[in-house]
Motif scaffolding. Structure first.
Motif, PDB file in Angstrom:
ATOM      1  N   GLY A  28      -6.335   5.701  45.552  1.00  0.00           N
ATOM      2  CA  GLY A  28      -7.181   5.296  44.408  1.00  0.00           C
ATOM      3  C   GLY A  28      -8.348   6.259  44.332  1.00  0.00           C
ATOM      4  O   GLY A  28      -8.147   7.477  44.344  1.00  0.00           O
ATOM      5  N   TYR A  29      -9.568   5.712  44.304  1.00  0.00           N
ATOM      6  CA  TYR A  29     -10.775   6.530  44.246  1.00  0.00           C
ATOM      7  C   TYR A  29     -10.785   7.556  45.387  1.00  0.00           C
ATOM      8  O   TYR A  29     -10.467   7.216  46.518  1.00  0.00           O
ATOM      9  CB  TYR A  29     -11.994   5.601  44.346  1.00  0.00           C
ATOM     10  CG  TYR A  29     -13.286   6.331  44.562  1.00  0.00           C
ATOM     11  CD1 TYR A  29     -13.941   6.947  43.507  1.00  0.00           C
ATOM     12  CD2 TYR A  29     -13.853   6.412  45.829  1.00  0.00           C
ATOM     13  CE1 TYR A  29     -15.126   7.641  43.719  1.00  0.00           C
ATOM     14  CE2 TYR A  29     -15.045   7.099  46.047  1.00  0.00           C
ATOM     15  CZ  TYR A  29     -15.670   7.708  44.987  1.00  0.00           C
ATOM     16  OH  TYR A  29     -16.833   8.389  45.197  1.00  0.00           O
ATOM     17  N   GLY A  30     -11.174   8.794  45.110  1.00  0.00           N
ATOM     18  CA  GLY A  30     -11.257   9.785  46.186  1.00  0.00           C
ATOM     19  C   GLY A  30     -11.250  11.219  45.705  1.00  0.00           C
ATOM     20  O   GLY A  30     -10.197  11.854  45.624  1.00  0.00           O
ATOM     21  N   GLY A  31     -12.419  11.745  45.375  1.00  0.00           N
ATOM     22  CA  GLY A  31     -12.512  13.112  44.850  1.00  0.00           C
ATOM     23  C   GLY A  31     -12.146  14.183  45.880  1.00  0.00           C
ATOM     24  O   GLY A  31     -11.407  15.119  45.581  1.00  0.00           O
ATOM     25  N   LYS A 175     -23.589   8.064  38.681  1.00  0.00           N
ATOM     26  CA  LYS A 175     -22.419   8.566  37.939  1.00  0.00           C
ATOM     27  C   LYS A 175     -22.504   8.251  36.439  1.00  0.00           C
ATOM     28  O   LYS A 175     -21.627   8.655  35.667  1.00  0.00           O
ATOM     29  CB  LYS A 175     -21.115   7.993  38.509  1.00  0.00           C
ATOM     30  CG  LYS A 175     -20.854   8.351  39.962  1.00  0.00           C
ATOM     31  CD  LYS A 175     -20.868   9.854  40.246  1.00  0.00           C
ATOM     32  CE  LYS A 175     -19.523  10.494  40.095  1.00  0.00           C
ATOM     33  NZ  LYS A 175     -19.549  11.904  40.601  1.00  0.00           N
ATOM     34  N   VAL A 220      -8.277   2.337  39.941  1.00  0.00           N
ATOM     35  CA  VAL A 220      -6.895   2.630  39.537  1.00  0.00           C
ATOM     36  C   VAL A 220      -6.359   3.852  40.277  1.00  0.00           C
ATOM     37  O   VAL A 220      -7.108   4.758  40.634  1.00  0.00           O
ATOM     38  CB  VAL A 220      -6.731   2.907  38.020  1.00  0.00           C
ATOM     39  CG1 VAL A 220      -6.773   1.644  37.214  1.00  0.00           C
ATOM     40  CG2 VAL A 220      -7.731   3.917  37.505  1.00  0.00           C
ATOM     41  N   ARG A 225      -3.309   5.683  36.466  1.00  0.00           N
ATOM     42  CA  ARG A 225      -4.404   6.654  36.399  1.00  0.00           C
ATOM     43  C   ARG A 225      -4.001   7.867  35.560  1.00  0.00           C
ATOM     44  O   ARG A 225      -4.741   8.331  34.692  1.00  0.00           O
ATOM     45  CB  ARG A 225      -4.771   7.056  37.829  1.00  0.00           C
ATOM     46  CG  ARG A 225      -5.658   8.259  37.956  1.00  0.00           C
ATOM     47  CD  ARG A 225      -5.984   8.507  39.435  1.00  0.00           C
ATOM     48  NE  ARG A 225      -6.688   9.750  39.622  1.00  0.00           N
ATOM     49  CZ  ARG A 225      -6.093  10.939  39.768  1.00  0.00           C
ATOM     50  NH1 ARG A 225      -4.771  11.032  39.767  1.00  0.00           N
ATOM     51  NH2 ARG A 225      -6.808  12.022  39.919  1.00  0.00           N
ATOM     52  N   THR A 256     -14.734  16.312  40.370  1.00  0.00           N
ATOM     53  CA  THR A 256     -13.270  16.421  40.350  1.00  0.00           C
ATOM     54  C   THR A 256     -12.674  15.942  39.026  1.00  0.00           C
ATOM     55  O   THR A 256     -11.713  16.530  38.515  1.00  0.00           O
ATOM     56  CB  THR A 256     -12.683  15.565  41.501  1.00  0.00           C
ATOM     57  OG1 THR A 256     -13.506  15.713  42.646  1.00  0.00           O
ATOM     58  CG2 THR A 256     -11.276  15.959  41.832  1.00  0.00           C
ATOM     59  N   VAL A 257     -13.250  14.883  38.479  1.00  0.00           N
ATOM     60  CA  VAL A 257     -12.663  14.253  37.302  1.00  0.00           C
ATOM     61  C   VAL A 257     -12.663  15.187  36.075  1.00  0.00           C
ATOM     62  O   VAL A 257     -11.820  15.033  35.187  1.00  0.00           O
ATOM     63  CB  VAL A 257     -13.393  12.907  37.025  1.00  0.00           C
ATOM     64  CG1 VAL A 257     -14.802  13.132  36.522  1.00  0.00           C
ATOM     65  CG2 VAL A 257     -12.601  12.007  36.107  1.00  0.00           C
ATOM     66  N   GLU A 260      -9.474  17.254  36.205  1.00  0.00           N
ATOM     67  CA  GLU A 260      -8.320  16.344  36.040  1.00  0.00           C
ATOM     68  C   GLU A 260      -8.145  15.964  34.566  1.00  0.00           C
ATOM     69  O   GLU A 260      -7.021  15.936  34.045  1.00  0.00           O
ATOM     70  CB  GLU A 260      -8.555  15.051  36.831  1.00  0.00           C
ATOM     71  CG  GLU A 260      -8.640  15.251  38.319  1.00  0.00           C
ATOM     72  CD  GLU A 260      -9.156  14.011  39.051  1.00  0.00           C
ATOM     73  OE1 GLU A 260      -9.697  13.079  38.417  1.00  0.00           O
ATOM     74  OE2 GLU A 260      -9.005  13.981  40.280  1.00  0.00           O
TER      75      GLU A 260
END
Ligand code: UDP
Length: 342
Positions: A28-31, A175, A220, A225, A256-257, A260
């Motif tokens: 799940g979450y994890g850059g 954030k 997610v 995701r 990171t996002v 992506e």
């Protein structure tokens, strides 16, 4: 030149409330885990041998990849001391260090936080803003976060765009989840709010003020995701200059996002916090800090965002996993030849 044996050390963390390790890529979450996954793809494609540590349970079975089943820091350090790798590339945030490594082994650490690096010698940064904020030297390499487009679904590749905006990150003040909700509210467009909530009062404020447009979905991962990243109209990355999780004013280190979203064919609306001023303009638009968005201006920002193909090709060109891995290999070889920096 001869291929290298590279030990990639992930930040070793367990899934909250479980005995399981967070894997590479993460559940799940994890850059940081995504950075390591994409870099690993690039190194393998370039023909190097990769030993992945700090992420037991990660998917193995790829040529050139060994998932070493060690997660505890002392075990990782012990394995490194007795291995014959050429390079240790550390992403653990200083959980492990260069002490005791065989003399011919190069040690490079990639810093992912906003504090001073624990091992500043041979350290790389994700943005110029992060390097300056953390006190890295002018000669310390800045290498942006890599993305492997094959891990994402481009819009147009069978995923239709839908009329919603996406926030995907920890739902925390630094954030800018609240500011993302304010922007969506000004646009009159639904905001899908994905990510873990560790500050319940902050989350309640978001739903109290902007509940009419916010759809919270919690953390997610997996297919859901990927689908969200590709079908959103834009991803909102509204980091704010408030106190961050490690103290001090938050300076977004790498985000990171952003890569992506772009690899998924989705443009980004972001603030100019930290690295965002360096990376968002190629794949989206910068907006002001705070919640004071005028509806016409906010809708105008959405209208002028770059097209899906444009952002996907910008992601490949600027942050493609093979070329970013190549930039790291260049630094590995410099370290192996005795050059270093601080
Ligand atoms: N993420 C995810 N599921 C969530 C929320 C976030 O998979 O519910 C991922 C997101 O795709 C990104 C990472 O978590 O890869 C967050 O990393 P980023 O660098 O954007 O933020 P930070 O590490 O500063 O929290």
């Amino acid at each position: 030149m001869k291929p290298l044996k590279v030990a990639l050390v992930n930040i070793p963390l367990r899934v909250p409330g479980s005995d399981k390790w967070i894997t590479v890529p993460p559940q799940g979450y994890g850059g940081i885990q995504w950075v390591v996954a994409n870099l690993m793809d690039g190194l393998l494609e370039l023909g190097h041998e990769v030993f992945l540590l700090g992420a037991p349970g990660s998917l193995a079975g790829r040529p050139g990849l060994t998932v070493v089943p060690v997660g505890e820091p002392q075990e990782i350090q012990q394995w490194l001391r007795t291995s014959d790798v050429d390079v240790v590339h550390d992403h653990s945030g200083g959980v492990i260090g260069p002490a005791g490594l065989p003399p011919a082994t190069a040690f490079l650490s990639s810093h992912h936080f906003t504090t001073r690096a624990v091992n500043p010698v041979g350290c790389t940064y994700s943005s110029r803003a992060q390097r300056a904020h953390c006190g890295g030297g002018d000669d310390a390499p800045v290498i942006p976060i890599p993305v492997d487009p094959a891990r994402y679904r481009p819009a147009g590749g069978g995923v239709a765009k839908e009329d919603f905006l996406l926030f995907l990150g920890r739902v925390s003040p630094h954030k800018g989840a609240l500011e993302a909700a304010a922007f969506a509210h000004a646009c009159g467009v639904r905001l899908v709010l994905g990510g873990p909530v560790w500050e319940p009062e902050y989350f309640e404020e978001i739903t109290r003020r902007y509940g009419s447009v916010v759809e919270p979905i919690g953390e997610v991962g997996g297919e859901r995701r990927l689908g969200l990243l590709a079908s959103a109209r834009a991803v909102l990355v509204m980091s704010q200059p408030v106190t961050g999780p490690w103290g001090g004013v938050w300076c977004e280190p790498g985000a990171t996002v952003v890569s992506e979203a772009a690899a998924s064919g989705t443009p980004v609306v972001g603030t100019g916090n930290g690295c965002l001023a360096e990376i968002v303009p190629s794949v989206g638009r910068i907006v002001d800090y705070g919640t004071g968005f005028a509806p016409d201006a906010a809708r105008g920002t959405l209208e002028e965002l770059p097209a899906p193909d444009e952002v996907r090709s910008a992601a490949e060109r600027l942050w493609g996993h093979v070329s970013i891995a190549g930039r790291y290999v260049e630094q590995y070889r410099r370290l192996l030849s005795g050059v270093t920096w601080k």
